[in-house]
Motif scaffolding. Sequence first.
Motif, PDB file in Angstrom:
ATOM      1  N   GLU A 108      76.578  52.761  18.012  1.00  0.00           N
ATOM      2  CA  GLU A 108      75.612  51.578  16.829  1.00  0.00           C
ATOM      3  C   GLU A 108      76.219  50.120  17.372  1.00  0.00           C
ATOM      4  O   GLU A 108      75.496  49.146  17.843  1.00  0.00           O
ATOM      5  N   GLU A 109      77.622  49.989  17.316  1.00  0.00           N
ATOM      6  CA  GLU A 109      77.774  48.871  17.822  1.00  0.00           C
ATOM      7  C   GLU A 109      77.794  48.330  19.109  1.00  0.00           C
ATOM      8  O   GLU A 109      77.507  47.175  19.694  1.00  0.00           O
ATOM      9  N   ILE A 110      77.834  49.432  20.106  1.00  0.00           N
ATOM     10  CA  ILE A 110      77.760  49.125  21.265  1.00  0.00           C
ATOM     11  C   ILE A 110      76.359  48.827  21.734  1.00  0.00           C
ATOM     12  O   ILE A 110      76.151  47.823  22.551  1.00  0.00           O
ATOM     13  N   SER A 111      75.297  49.496  21.177  1.00  0.00           N
ATOM     14  CA  SER A 111      74.029  49.123  21.417  1.00  0.00           C
ATOM     15  C   SER A 111      73.471  47.877  20.847  1.00  0.00           C
ATOM     16  O   SER A 111      72.407  47.360  21.592  1.00  0.00           O
ATOM     17  N   ARG A 112      74.151  47.268  19.707  1.00  0.00           N
ATOM     18  CA  ARG A 112      73.937  45.985  19.290  1.00  0.00           C
ATOM     19  C   ARG A 112      74.515  44.798  20.294  1.00  0.00           C
ATOM     20  O   ARG A 112      73.896  43.968  20.541  1.00  0.00           O
ATOM     21  N   ILE A 113      75.697  44.928  20.967  1.00  0.00           N
ATOM     22  CA  ILE A 113      76.320  43.934  21.736  1.00  0.00           C
ATOM     23  C   ILE A 113      76.479  44.220  23.155  1.00  0.00           C
ATOM     24  O   ILE A 113      76.308  43.275  23.963  1.00  0.00           O
ATOM     25  N   GLY A 114      75.977  45.335  23.584  1.00  0.00           N
ATOM     26  CA  GLY A 114      76.013  45.757  24.864  1.00  0.00           C
ATOM     27  C   GLY A 114      74.783  45.336  25.755  1.00  0.00           C
ATOM     28  O   GLY A 114      73.764  45.126  25.348  1.00  0.00           O
ATOM     29  N   VAL A 115      75.215  45.528  27.195  1.00  0.00           N
ATOM     30  CA  VAL A 115      74.066  45.223  28.032  1.00  0.00           C
ATOM     31  C   VAL A 115      73.749  46.608  28.827  1.00  0.00           C
ATOM     32  O   VAL A 115      74.855  47.177  29.551  1.00  0.00           O
ATOM     33  N   ALA A 116      72.438  47.121  28.880  1.00  0.00           N
ATOM     34  CA  ALA A 116      72.297  48.319  29.495  1.00  0.00           C
ATOM     35  C   ALA A 116      71.938  48.267  31.052  1.00  0.00           C
ATOM     36  O   ALA A 116      71.550  46.897  31.296  1.00  0.00           O
ATOM     37  N   GLY A 117      72.120  49.077  31.791  1.00  0.00           N
ATOM     38  CA  GLY A 117      71.547  49.115  33.071  1.00  0.00           C
ATOM     39  C   GLY A 117      72.703  49.043  34.380  1.00  0.00           C
ATOM     40  O   GLY A 117      72.295  49.162  35.336  1.00  0.00           O
ATOM     41  N   PHE A 118      73.854  48.942  33.987  1.00  0.00           N
ATOM     42  CA  PHE A 118      74.920  48.815  34.779  1.00  0.00           C
ATOM     43  C   PHE A 118      75.025  50.139  35.428  1.00  0.00           C
ATOM     44  O   PHE A 118      75.320  50.248  36.659  1.00  0.00           O
ATOM     45  N   TYR A 119      74.765  51.343  34.797  1.00  0.00           N
ATOM     46  CA  TYR A 119      75.128  52.621  35.240  1.00  0.00           C
ATOM     47  C   TYR A 119      74.137  52.997  36.513  1.00  0.00           C
ATOM     48  O   TYR A 119      74.187  53.446  37.352  1.00  0.00           O
ATOM     49  N   GLY A 120      72.905  52.293  36.297  1.00  0.00           N
ATOM     50  CA  GLY A 120      71.789  52.630  37.172  1.00  0.00           C
ATOM     51  C   GLY A 120      70.527  52.002  36.453  1.00  0.00           C
ATOM     52  O   GLY A 120      70.232  51.981  35.591  1.00  0.00           O
ATOM     53  N   ARG A 121      69.759  51.646  37.722  1.00  0.00           N
ATOM     54  CA  ARG A 121      68.368  50.945  37.300  1.00  0.00           C
ATOM     55  C   ARG A 121      67.275  51.435  38.441  1.00  0.00           C
ATOM     56  O   ARG A 121      66.413  50.958  38.648  1.00  0.00           O
ATOM     57  N   GLY A 122      67.712  52.656  38.942  1.00  0.00           N
ATOM     58  CA  GLY A 122      66.530  53.156  39.879  1.00  0.00           C
ATOM     59  C   GLY A 122      66.789  54.785  39.929  1.00  0.00           C
ATOM     60  O   GLY A 122      67.476  55.232  39.211  1.00  0.00           O
ATOM     61  N   TYR A 123      66.076  55.368  40.896  1.00  0.00           N
ATOM     62  CA  TYR A 123      66.010  56.661  41.051  1.00  0.00           C
ATOM     63  C   TYR A 123      65.792  57.015  42.433  1.00  0.00           C
ATOM     64  O   TYR A 123      65.500  56.355  43.190  1.00  0.00           O
ATOM     65  N   TYR A 124      65.768  58.610  42.649  1.00  0.00           N
ATOM     66  CA  TYR A 124      65.281  59.188  43.910  1.00  0.00           C
ATOM     67  C   TYR A 124      64.380  60.313  43.657  1.00  0.00           C
ATOM     68  O   TYR A 124      64.311  60.840  42.921  1.00  0.00           O
ATOM     69  N   LEU A 125      63.418  60.220  44.777  1.00  0.00           N
ATOM     70  CA  LEU A 125      62.287  61.264  44.897  1.00  0.00           C
ATOM     71  C   LEU A 125      62.646  61.867  46.145  1.00  0.00           C
ATOM     72  O   LEU A 125      63.474  61.451  46.804  1.00  0.00           O
ATOM     73  N   ASP A 126      61.707  63.065  46.498  1.00  0.00           N
ATOM     74  CA  ASP A 126      61.769  63.617  47.493  1.00  0.00           C
ATOM     75  C   ASP A 126      63.244  64.249  47.890  1.00  0.00           C
ATOM     76  O   ASP A 126      63.676  64.225  49.025  1.00  0.00           O
TER      77      ASP A 126
END
Length: 204
Positions: free
Chosen positions: A125-143
């Motif tokens: 809960e604390e992390i989701s309030r002050i943290g920034v998402a997206g460092f782990y990844g912001r995209g994906y793979y197909l095929d």
Amino acid sequence: MTVLRAVMVPGAVESDGWRHIDLYDLPQADLTEVTGIYLAADVDQEFLAEIRELLGRFVFEGGRMVVNGHVQRVFLDGLTRWRKLEFRKPADLALTRVSEHPVWAGIDPQALLYNTGTPGRLTFEEISRIGVAGFYGRGYYLDLPDDAQIVHTIGPTAGPIDYAYRLGAGHVLVHGGNDLLQFAGADRGTSFLTGQLLSWLGQR
């Protein structure tokens, strides 16, 4: 067991079970005793494409390889190009564990979602309030290859961000984001990720 971590730094050095090697020294390296190669997220993909035959032979003969980052130049059979995810909020970047893999064993995908810059263990809960998402990844793979094992998908679109597949006698693991080793830390409760990566790469 020797595991190479190919990075963009001159020379080679041993530390914590890894042999760090400059990417450009890879063609001259003796791979006879090497079980696995870890490609950091910022390596030169144009150069990797130039040594595609070497990389393919290493894996086909039983080696293991971890590929980090946004693949745009296909330098190994079975790879596909990274695609950017359209996102507006953290929920669009949330990870879903689709199947178990020993590299991520015991790791809650929620622990990988946010970066806070705040030291110490925090509740989600604390992390989701002050943290920034997206460092782990912001995209994906197909095929993906037909026999690929999808480990994590990202967001409601469920695009594969982490997957593994066999190539000849070897194995390839692909992470479509920042370097996996960045997410091994006591504050996240994921410090054992490093050892699990080493263990997986050390098998042959």
